[in-house]
Motif scaffolding. Sequence first.
Motif, PDB file in Angstrom:
ATOM      1  N   LEU A  89       0.843  -1.207   0.000  1.00 38.19           N
ATOM      2  CA  LEU A  89       0.000   0.000   0.000  1.00 38.19           C
ATOM      3  C   LEU A  89       0.875   1.252   0.000  1.00 38.19           C
ATOM      4  O   LEU A  89       0.634   2.201  -0.755  1.00 38.19           O
ATOM      5  CB  LEU A  89      -0.897   0.037   1.247  1.00 38.19           C
ATOM      6  N   GLY A  90       1.899   1.243   0.832  1.00 37.05           N
ATOM      7  CA  GLY A  90       2.789   2.408   0.937  1.00 37.05           C
ATOM      8  C   GLY A  90       3.467   2.718  -0.382  1.00 37.05           C
ATOM      9  O   GLY A  90       3.627   3.882  -0.763  1.00 37.05           O
ATOM     10  N   ASN A  91       3.844   1.672  -1.106  1.00 38.01           N
ATOM     11  CA  ASN A  91       4.524   1.908  -2.382  1.00 38.01           C
ATOM     12  C   ASN A  91       3.575   2.420  -3.457  1.00 38.01           C
ATOM     13  O   ASN A  91       3.952   3.251  -4.279  1.00 38.01           O
ATOM     14  CB  ASN A  91       5.271   0.654  -2.826  1.00 38.01           C
ATOM     15  N   LEU A  92       2.324   1.961  -3.440  1.00 35.36           N
ATOM     16  CA  LEU A  92       1.346   2.516  -4.386  1.00 35.36           C
ATOM     17  C   LEU A  92       1.099   3.988  -4.042  1.00 35.36           C
ATOM     18  O   LEU A  92       0.981   4.842  -4.930  1.00 35.36           O
ATOM     19  CB  LEU A  92       0.045   1.712  -4.346  1.00 35.36           C
ATOM     20  N   LEU A  93       1.091   4.278  -2.747  1.00 32.68           N
ATOM     21  CA  LEU A  93       0.868   5.669  -2.341  1.00 32.68           C
ATOM     22  C   LEU A  93       2.082   6.562  -2.634  1.00 32.68           C
ATOM     23  O   LEU A  93       1.933   7.752  -2.913  1.00 32.68           O
ATOM     24  CB  LEU A  93       0.490   5.719  -0.853  1.00 32.68           C
ATOM     25  N   LEU A  94       3.273   5.984  -2.578  1.00 34.08           N
ATOM     26  CA  LEU A  94       4.457   6.778  -2.960  1.00 34.08           C
ATOM     27  C   LEU A  94       4.338   7.218  -4.412  1.00 34.08           C
ATOM     28  O   LEU A  94       4.646   8.359  -4.772  1.00 34.08           O
ATOM     29  CB  LEU A  94       5.735   5.947  -2.774  1.00 34.08           C
ATOM     30  N   ASN A  95       3.873   6.313  -5.269  1.00 32.93           N
ATOM     31  CA  ASN A  95       3.679   6.691  -6.660  1.00 32.93           C
ATOM     32  C   ASN A  95       2.554   7.724  -6.771  1.00 32.93           C
ATOM     33  O   ASN A  95       2.664   8.683  -7.539  1.00 32.93           O
ATOM     34  CB  ASN A  95       3.384   5.453  -7.516  1.00 32.93           C
ATOM     35  N   TYR A  96       1.527   7.562  -5.955  1.00 36.36           N
ATOM     36  CA  TYR A  96       0.385   8.497  -5.972  1.00 36.36           C
ATOM     37  C   TYR A  96       0.858   9.932  -5.669  1.00 36.36           C
ATOM     38  O   TYR A  96       0.525  10.860  -6.394  1.00 36.36           O
ATOM     39  CB  TYR A  96      -0.649   8.044  -4.936  1.00 36.36           C
ATOM     40  N   VAL A  97       1.641  10.087  -4.603  1.00 34.16           N
ATOM     41  CA  VAL A  97       2.068  11.448  -4.246  1.00 34.16           C
ATOM     42  C   VAL A  97       3.051  12.011  -5.266  1.00 34.16           C
ATOM     43  O   VAL A  97       3.189  13.230  -5.422  1.00 34.16           O
ATOM     44  CB  VAL A  97       2.690  11.536  -2.820  1.00 34.16           C
ATOM     45  N   ALA A  98       3.735  11.110  -5.998  1.00 36.25           N
ATOM     46  CA  ALA A  98       4.735  11.566  -6.981  1.00 36.25           C
ATOM     47  C   ALA A  98       4.101  11.983  -8.304  1.00 36.25           C
ATOM     48  O   ALA A  98       4.706  12.756  -9.070  1.00 36.25           O
ATOM     49  CB  ALA A  98       5.751  10.442  -7.230  1.00 36.25           C
ATOM     50  N   CYS A  99       2.885  11.506  -8.589  1.00 40.67           N
ATOM     51  CA  CYS A  99       2.276  11.715  -9.919  1.00 40.67           C
ATOM     52  C   CYS A  99       2.326  13.166 -10.409  1.00 40.67           C
ATOM     53  O   CYS A  99       2.739  13.408 -11.556  1.00 40.67           O
ATOM     54  CB  CYS A  99       0.825  11.223  -9.935  1.00 40.67           C
ATOM     55  N   PRO A 100       1.936  14.162  -9.603  1.00 38.01           N
ATOM     56  CA  PRO A 100       1.951  15.539 -10.121  1.00 38.01           C
ATOM     57  C   PRO A 100       3.366  16.026 -10.478  1.00 38.01           C
ATOM     58  O   PRO A 100       3.518  16.957 -11.272  1.00 38.01           O
ATOM     59  CB  PRO A 100       1.380  16.361  -8.958  1.00 38.01           C
ATOM     60  N   GLY A 101       4.385  15.415  -9.910  1.00 38.11           N
ATOM     61  CA  GLY A 101       5.765  15.774 -10.253  1.00 38.11           C
ATOM     62  C   GLY A 101       6.301  15.000 -11.444  1.00 38.11           C
ATOM     63  O   GLY A 101       7.254  15.423 -12.105  1.00 38.11           O
ATOM     64  N   LEU A 102       5.696  13.852 -11.731  1.00 35.48           N
ATOM     65  CA  LEU A 102       6.197  12.996 -12.819  1.00 35.48           C
ATOM     66  C   LEU A 102       5.496  13.276 -14.146  1.00 35.48           C
ATOM     67  O   LEU A 102       6.078  13.104 -15.218  1.00 35.48           O
ATOM     68  CB  LEU A 102       5.991  11.511 -12.478  1.00 35.48           C
ATOM     69  N   PHE A 103       4.217  13.666 -14.081  1.00 36.48           N
ATOM     70  CA  PHE A 103       3.401  13.723 -15.298  1.00 36.48           C
ATOM     71  C   PHE A 103       2.712  15.079 -15.442  1.00 36.48           C
ATOM     72  O   PHE A 103       2.540  15.806 -14.456  1.00 36.48           O
ATOM     73  CB  PHE A 103       2.316  12.627 -15.259  1.00 36.48           C
ATOM     74  N   ALA A 104       2.257  15.342 -16.677  1.00 32.53           N
ATOM     75  CA  ALA A 104       1.411  16.518 -16.925  1.00 32.53           C
ATOM     76  C   ALA A 104       0.093  16.316 -16.166  1.00 32.53           C
ATOM     77  O   ALA A 104      -0.286  15.174 -15.875  1.00 32.53           O
ATOM     78  CB  ALA A 104       1.159  16.648 -18.416  1.00 32.53           C
ATOM     79  N   PRO A 105      -0.641  17.434 -15.851  1.00 33.95           N
ATOM     80  CA  PRO A 105      -1.808  17.331 -14.956  1.00 33.95           C
ATOM     81  C   PRO A 105      -2.831  16.271 -15.348  1.00 33.95           C
ATOM     82  O   PRO A 105      -3.287  15.500 -14.490  1.00 33.95           O
ATOM     83  CB  PRO A 105      -2.409  18.743 -15.005  1.00 33.95           C
ATOM     84  N   ALA A 106      -3.199  16.178 -16.625  1.00 34.43           N
ATOM     85  CA  ALA A 106      -4.259  15.228 -17.000  1.00 34.43           C
ATOM     86  C   ALA A 106      -3.806  13.792 -16.744  1.00 34.43           C
ATOM     87  O   ALA A 106      -4.555  12.961 -16.200  1.00 34.43           O
ATOM     88  CB  ALA A 106      -4.646  15.412 -18.465  1.00 34.43           C
ATOM     89  N   GLN A 107      -2.549  13.486 -17.097  1.00 32.08           N
ATOM     90  CA  GLN A 107      -2.053  12.115 -16.896  1.00 32.08           C
ATOM     91  C   GLN A 107      -1.896  11.809 -15.401  1.00 32.08           C
ATOM     92  O   GLN A 107      -2.175  10.695 -14.943  1.00 32.08           O
ATOM     93  CB  GLN A 107      -0.711  11.890 -17.619  1.00 32.08           C
ATOM     94  N   ALA A 108      -1.444  12.840 -14.651  1.00 37.51           N
ATOM     95  CA  ALA A 108      -1.283  12.642 -13.202  1.00 37.51           C
ATOM     96  C   ALA A 108      -2.622  12.275 -12.577  1.00 37.51           C
ATOM     97  O   ALA A 108      -2.723  11.348 -11.759  1.00 37.51           O
ATOM     98  CB  ALA A 108      -0.717  13.904 -12.562  1.00 37.51           C
ATOM     99  N   GLU A 109      -3.667  13.009 -13.004  1.00 37.08           N
ATOM    100  CA  GLU A 109      -4.997  12.760 -12.436  1.00 37.08           C
ATOM    101  C   GLU A 109      -5.473  11.336 -12.774  1.00 37.08           C
ATOM    102  O   GLU A 109      -6.011  10.624 -11.920  1.00 37.08           O
ATOM    103  CB  GLU A 109      -5.972  13.772 -13.034  1.00 37.08           C
ATOM    104  N   GLN A 110      -5.223  10.946 -14.025  1.00 34.65           N
ATOM    105  CA  GLN A 110      -5.641   9.606 -14.461  1.00 34.65           C
ATOM    106  C   GLN A 110      -4.916   8.515 -13.679  1.00 34.65           C
ATOM    107  O   GLN A 110      -5.503   7.540 -13.218  1.00 34.65           O
ATOM    108  CB  GLN A 110      -5.260   9.460 -15.931  1.00 34.65           C
ATOM    109  N   GLN A 111      -3.592   8.710 -13.533  1.00 34.22           N
ATOM    110  CA  GLN A 111      -2.822   7.685 -12.834  1.00 34.22           C
ATOM    111  C   GLN A 111      -3.200   7.624 -11.355  1.00 34.22           C
ATOM    112  O   GLN A 111      -3.268   6.546 -10.756  1.00 34.22           O
ATOM    113  CB  GLN A 111      -1.309   7.930 -12.991  1.00 34.22           C
ATOM    114  N   GLN A 112      -3.479   8.783 -10.772  1.00 37.97           N
ATOM    115  CA  GLN A 112      -3.883   8.781  -9.356  1.00 37.97           C
ATOM    116  C   GLN A 112      -5.221   8.056  -9.181  1.00 37.97           C
ATOM    117  O   GLN A 112      -5.408   7.308  -8.214  1.00 37.97           O
ATOM    118  CB  GLN A 112      -3.953  10.210  -8.825  1.00 37.97           C
TER     119      GLN A 112
END
Length: 399
Positions: free
Chosen positions: A262-285
């Motif tokens: 769970l923690g590792n999925l959440l690490l990716n979740y918090v990183a999404c806005p820094g890794l991707f453009a807004p639309a993709q970040a929202e989708q991945q989250q």
Amino acid sequence: MTAYHIFTPDDALRFADQHSELFGDHSKLSAVEFGDGNLNLVFRVSNDKGTSLIVKQALPYARCVGESWPLSTDRARIEAEVLQQHGRFCPQHTVEVLHFEPALSAILMEDLKQYQILRSELVKGKTFAHLASQMATYLAQTLFYSSDFVLSGPVKKAAVARFINPELCLITEDLFFTDPYCNHERNTIHALILPRARQLWQDEALQAEVAALKADFLSKPQALLHGDVHSGSIFINADNCKVIDAEFGFYGPIGFDVGSLLGNLLLNYVACPGLFAPAQAEQQQAYLLEQIRELWQQFASQFSQLMASETQDSALQNSRYQQHFLQQVLADSLGYAGCELIRRTVGLAHVADLEKITDAKKRAEAELRAIELGRALIMQRATLAQMDAVLTLVQQVTV
Ligand code: SR1
Ligand code: MG
């Protein structure tokens, strides 16, 4: 019997050839060392027809630090035996061990070259619909069948003894529960979040809850854990996922394995806005939240069914007790997920999800989200009775 020596690629090649029929008599073999993990040597041995196997050898020290950090090579035995046990309970999601040589601390295993490392895929923005359901099965099967629900008292105690893993457990005890909460020399803290990290060193309320989680890690031998279920220990492709790297295995709290994932999925979740453009970040989250919901829902449902139908001990067949047990596993999982979020942000072992954010300000924002979410999960774990409440909290804390 050959005495322990550190393998060259040629040694790995001979070892693989000796202990497998796979290559055939006239194969031309080659070997390359490609390990980039923290502790071991990892070789791929291939023939000219494209068949390959993996040789993993434990070094007598931690590879990422060097000889100044000695480590027992018995961890290779633990890894081989945990994978063999888990392979019996859940063969479809456990890497196959073909041979283990105690004197050389070397394991020969299947090559998952048709798979990719989950963390690298998530960092690239790839998603897999089957991740949560398959990992729920892996966790439910491996944890249930090694627990008191199935094993008699004497058999369970012998298993606990067999998997005593003091050195690797000490690494977790230090890195998860101690270092992030003090000014430890092992920590790596990026300058922009140093003020927030310093607050962790003074946060007595948080430290009290982390102490309780550490005490459980030290003294709650519920099941044979993998012990390091992060997204670098999971190989995945379009159809399947398989778990590798069980050297941190021991008998501990079930919530530690569930919470690490769970923690590792959440690490990716918090990183999404820094890794991707807004639309993709929202989708991945949105994808990650759905996977987290499904992971817990399917794990809880499978574990409950197993408790109801397969429990051997008559006292533990009590259904109220079983519900209470699962509720406690959820609380533990949330607490350990919180510890994972914090230790991967301010401790020794960072993760690519955060480190691959190239803009220092965006990375700091993601790291701060990881710390706040980690703290909230640890502090509120006892009152978060449903996964829906957890997902609401994740969204509230990380805006
Ligand atoms: C020194 S070992 C650092 C980390 O790598 C392993 O995969 C574990 O997660 C450990 O905490
Ligand atoms: Mg590992």
